[in-house]
Design an enzyme around this catalytic site. Structure first.
Site, PDB file in Angstrom:
ATOM      1  N   ASP A  90      33.220  54.489  25.770  1.00  0.00           N
ATOM      2  CA  ASP A  90      32.492  53.429  25.113  1.00  0.00           C
ATOM      3  C   ASP A  90      32.192  53.915  23.696  1.00  0.00           C
ATOM      4  O   ASP A  90      32.204  55.118  23.416  1.00  0.00           O
ATOM      5  CB  ASP A  90      31.209  53.086  25.872  1.00  0.00           C
ATOM      6  CG  ASP A  90      30.785  51.646  25.661  1.00  0.00           C
ATOM      7  OD1 ASP A  90      31.201  51.044  24.659  1.00  0.00           O
ATOM      8  OD2 ASP A  90      30.025  51.115  26.495  1.00  0.00           O
ATOM      9  N   GLU A 118      18.678  38.578  24.792  1.00  0.00           N
ATOM     10  CA  GLU A 118      19.193  39.497  25.806  1.00  0.00           C
ATOM     11  C   GLU A 118      20.632  39.854  25.470  1.00  0.00           C
ATOM     12  O   GLU A 118      21.422  39.004  25.075  1.00  0.00           O
ATOM     13  CB  GLU A 118      19.114  38.877  27.205  1.00  0.00           C
ATOM     14  CG  GLU A 118      19.919  37.601  27.400  1.00  0.00           C
ATOM     15  CD  GLU A 118      20.017  37.169  28.852  1.00  0.00           C
ATOM     16  OE1 GLU A 118      19.628  37.944  29.742  1.00  0.00           O
ATOM     17  OE2 GLU A 118      20.507  36.052  29.085  1.00  0.00           O
TER      18      GLU A 118
END
Length: 872
Positions: A270, A619
């Site tokens: 990542d 979010e």
């Protein structure tokens, strides 16, 4: 010289020239050889420095071998993302999971790969090789949505390993295609493997789980994609697992992924994850040790703007890793590029002819609407004034509707995160206005978390620069507004959207650039003027040299107490680092009306639709959000923001039926709404056609059949600690309480009855065949999602309360009966014992089939059916 002789010479020369041009100079350019032979040849000619250069996402060209540059980073979570092209935007991943339709998801992935190929082909023709232009897509996210507070849960397919695995396999097969030689595109299963928040501490967090939970919950979907679907890529996670960073985990990366599952594809970190080894996890003392350990554990590609893998050359010299081990990783990377056809002639690759004409094709747009409709979950639908009929769908007596709420006319909310820009987005207001014969009264009423509603009143004539209307805008090729501008122009209004890498101005593309807007503002009256500013990644407003706003996409407001005829200097600085570039300036007023005032404005209607919830501006992934109830992209509670409930209470007091449409990427704990409102629709983030799909459901033009892929709990008190990765009392498989709405729940405008459930062993000893008759006993046609659950009874070790083992979405005409068949094989009839070993079930099973999880009420109503079965 005769013409015949001249013709012969020309022919010979032409043949010689053709062979000289087209004959491969190197074996790796010969497409008749195997991929393995070609990769061995290419990598064998690289120097150590060249090999290391290819192990980062932004891999440079190697001109001496005619190897073009390539950027591995691309996204297509729910349609091609972060691109400068207009593309089709499908519902967010969690919404697509709510369709419970593997066929639809596979088609969506295939269409996304088609659009991605078109963009890649067009970019190749233009000689572009930058970020978000390649064919290696870092999706799907198949982490288990174990806790509704996780902001990135919206990117997943929910909380259940079986549902997640089956949908993930469909996505991989759709995206990668079925060509025997070439990948249409490359998928990437992420984030391997124990990863689901919190976002704010993901670079330091160490997840601890038992072997039982690891194999029962966190690994099954990854196994489905890696072993069964043969996904070509894997991304390892940011956090640590059992004390080691996931990208350097002995257990995950070596034992399970490479040794047990025999994964031969490539692994990427990542983005920035390898630097966490030595910067934040503190498990490695130096860059060299971090880089070497990541590669030794099989992390082939590092995604980073400042790669730790640059230290690999010194790591080799220091004896921390050998060139042979680096060669192994580089071969994996080039294998993917060969499988994508990047070193073959265009005429050999069947996908090279896909043109940008396919972008936003009619078929793709129709499928976006289909999936948005399929994703709608009707949570509640009860009578209001007429005891013989439910509130939904709206009948012919509903001629005037009040549409209220923060998400009612918000197009951006539909796109969620990891998105591309479509040409048109349908808001709920757009959808309702498309229905003939109905008057729509719109009132926003409140924002997501407060009641300070901005009302635009743009006065463009009040802005000027150098005596001319508008703003001067200066563009800089850096992220610090340094040096002389690369370009200067003039704009009348600030309202822009660019995909990453899109041309913004002469010599400027949308990637790591800045802009400075400058104007004089002359007030035409003495009054309060509110400036609303939105931008991503960062935007600042200066008035007369003083900074007044610094914000991101969620927006910021500043009230200027303007004096008539006074001139104020306005400067707006905008920074885009990566991802889409967006900036908007509005001016107007802010109203803080009470809930009762809003209710009085809209009371003279036949019905009220309140569209609320939250949004991806609150979010998501590692976000700088500091609002009550939210932290770093996650939530600290799951309740609906108080301002929305207060407004719905006032709307209910009008005596009119109130329909609540909730948009969110995760479960919400709206207890008051569930108790007091007659109808509730969970609408997620619906993509470009989301508003139309909601309107179609409300008016009965589409019969809803979406099912929850997650449990809706009553409140945060029902949940264990967010950082506790144990599955005890989590998700429908282990939760012992009474949920607000259960996993698998979803209503229809018709009714179904289940009968004649049969289970029998097939001729193959490891299979059980299950059949059930399903009848549409209502008056409307519609889909039903038939769900099969197993409960293993009377065993001496931990098992789920029940577990989904099969499902099927099927269309039924009114009155129709179908016999639905399920085949339970070795995968479905396996479970995990107390020491984390996958074993075959044996003994007493309860097989339940219905339109939801079994319950005494549903069993009594014939909406679910159950049978005992003994498996030896």
């Amino acid at each position: 010289m005769s013409l015949k002789y001249i013709f012969l010479l020309v022919t010979v020369f032409s043949l010689f020239a053709f062979n000289a041009i087209d004959k491969p100079k190197y074996p790796f350019q010969d497409s008749t050889l195997t991929v393995e032979e070609r990769v061995d040849n290419l990598v064998g000619m690289l120097t150590l420095e060249e090999k290391i250069s290819q192990m980062v996402n932004n891999s440079p060209s190697i001109s001496r071998l005619h190897i073009p540059a390539y950027n591995w980073w691309n996204e297509t979570l729910h349609g091609v993302a972060r691109t400068s092209y207009k593309v089709t935007s499908y519902p967010q991943a969690i919404a697509m999971a709510a369709t419970w339709d593997t066929t639809s998801l596979k088609t969506m992935a295939d269409y996304s790969a088609t659009e991605g190929r078109a963009i890649y082909n067009d970019s190749q023709r233009q000689g572009k090789t930058g970020i978000y232009l390649g064919l290696t897509y870092w999706t799907p996210n198949i982490n288990i949505f174990r806790d509704p507070r996780w902001g990135r849960g919206q990117e997943t397919y929910g909380e259940d390993p079986y549902l997640t695995g089956s949908l993930g396999k469909a996505f991989v097969r759709g995206l990668e295609g079925d060509n025997p030689k070439y990948l249409k595109a490359s998928a990437c299963a992420k984030h391997f493997a124990v990863h689901s928040g919190p976002e704010w501490n993901r670079s330091t967090f160490n997840a601890k789980v038992s072997d039982f939970d690891l194999w029962d919950t966190y690994l099954p979907a990854f196994r489905d994609l890696i072993v069964d679907a043969k996904v070509s890529g894997v991304m390892c996670a940011y956090n640590a697992f059992d004390g080691q960073p996931c990208c350097g985990s002995d257990k995950l990366m070596q034992k399970i992924l490479r040794d047990d599952w025999k994964f031969t594809g490539y692994v990427t970190s990542d983005c920035g994850g390898i630097s966490h080894f030595w910067r934040t996890h503190k498990t490695h003392p130096t860059k060299e040790s971090a880089a070497a350990d990541a590669v030794l554990h099989g992390t082939d590609c590092e995604c980073s703007g400042d790669p730790t893998y640059r230290a690999l050359l010194k790591a080799v010299k220091d004896g921390l890793i050998s060139e042979k081990e680096i060669t192994t990783s580089v071969k994996r990377l080039f294998t993917i590029r060969f499988r994508l056809g990047m070193f073959d002639q265009a005429e050999e690759v069947p996908f090279s002819k896909i043109d940008i004409a396919v972008l936003e094709s009619d078929a793709h747009k129709a499928h976006a609407l289909k999936m948005a409709r399929q994703s709608m979950v009707l949570l509640k639908n009860e009578p209001f004034a007429n005891p013989k009929s439910n509130v939904l769908p709206f009948g012919k007596d509903i001629k005037k509707i009040a549409l209220v709420g923060p998400n009612a006319d918000d197009k951006a909310v539909m796109l969620a995160n990891y998105y591309g820009f479509p040409s048109r987005i349908s808001s709920v207001l757009d959808g309702l206005r498309s229905k003939p014969g109905v008057e729509i009264i719109y009132e926003k009423g409140c924002n997501l978390v407060d009641n300070k509603v901005f009302k635009p009143n743009w006065k463009g004539n009040n802005f000027s620069f150098g005596g001319k209307k508008g703003f001067q805008v200066a563009y800089f090729k850096n992220t610090k507004w340094e040096g002389q501008p690369a370009s200067i122009s003039r704009v009348e209004k600030i309202d822009f959207q660019w995909g990453d890498g899109e041309q913004v101005a002469d010599g400027i593309i949308a990637n790591q650039f800045t802009m400075r807007f400058t104007a004089d503002y002359k007030a035409d009256e003495t009054s309060d003027v509110v400036f609303e500013l939105k931008g991503d990644d960062n935007v600042k407003l200066f008035i007369d040299g003083e900074k007044q706003i610094e914000t991101d996409l969620k927006g910021g407001y500043y009230t200027l107490k303007a004096q008539k005829a006074k001139v104020y200097q306005i400067v707006i600085d905008y920074l885009q680092y990566t991802d889409n570039a967006e900036i908007e300036l509005n001016m107007g007023t802010v109203e803080s009306a009470s809930a009762e005032t809003i209710a009085q404005r809209v009371k003279n209607v036949d019905a009220i639709v309140f569209v609320g919830g939250i949004a991806a501006s609150l979010e998501g992934e590692s976000m700088p959000v500091s609002v009550e109830g939210f932290k770093g992209g996650d939530r600290t509670n799951i309740e609906l923001p108080k301002v929305q409930t207060a407004l719905m209470k006032a709307l209910k007091a009008t005596g009119k039926p109130v329909v609540f449409v909730n948009m969110s990427g995760g479960a919400m704990g709206f207890e008051w709404e569930a108790e007091n409102l007659p109808a509730i629709v969970q609408a997620w983030y619906g993509g470009q056609a989301g508003g139309q799909a909601i309107a179609d459901v409300l008016f009965g033009d589409y019969n809803p059949a979406g099912r929850l892929p997650i449990t809706f709990y009553k409140n945060v008190n029902d949940l264990p600690d967010f950082e506790d990765y144990s599955m005890s009392n989590r998700t429908y498989r282990y939760y012992k309480g009474q949920p607000l709405y259960a996993f698998g729940h979803g209503l229809s405008y018709t009714n179904f009855k289940y009968s004649n459930l049969k289970a029998a062993r097939s001729e193959k000893a490891n299979e059980v065949l299950v059949t059930v008759d399903v009848t549409n006993i209502g008056k409307l046609a519609g889909d039903e999602v038939i769900q099969l659950y197993l409960s293993h009874q009377n065993v001496g070790y931990q098992t789920p309360i029940r577990a989904l083992k099969a499902y099927q979405r099927s269309y039924f005409k009114a009155g129709a009966t179908k016999t639905i068949s399920f085949k339970l094989g070795a995968n479905e009839l396996s479970e995990v014992n107390g020491i984390g070993k996958v074993i075959r079930m044996s003994g007493n099973l309860a097989i339940s089939v219905g339109g939801a999880q079994p319950s005494p009420t549903l069993l009594a109503q014939g909406k679910s059916i159950q049978e005992q079965f003994t498996l030896n």
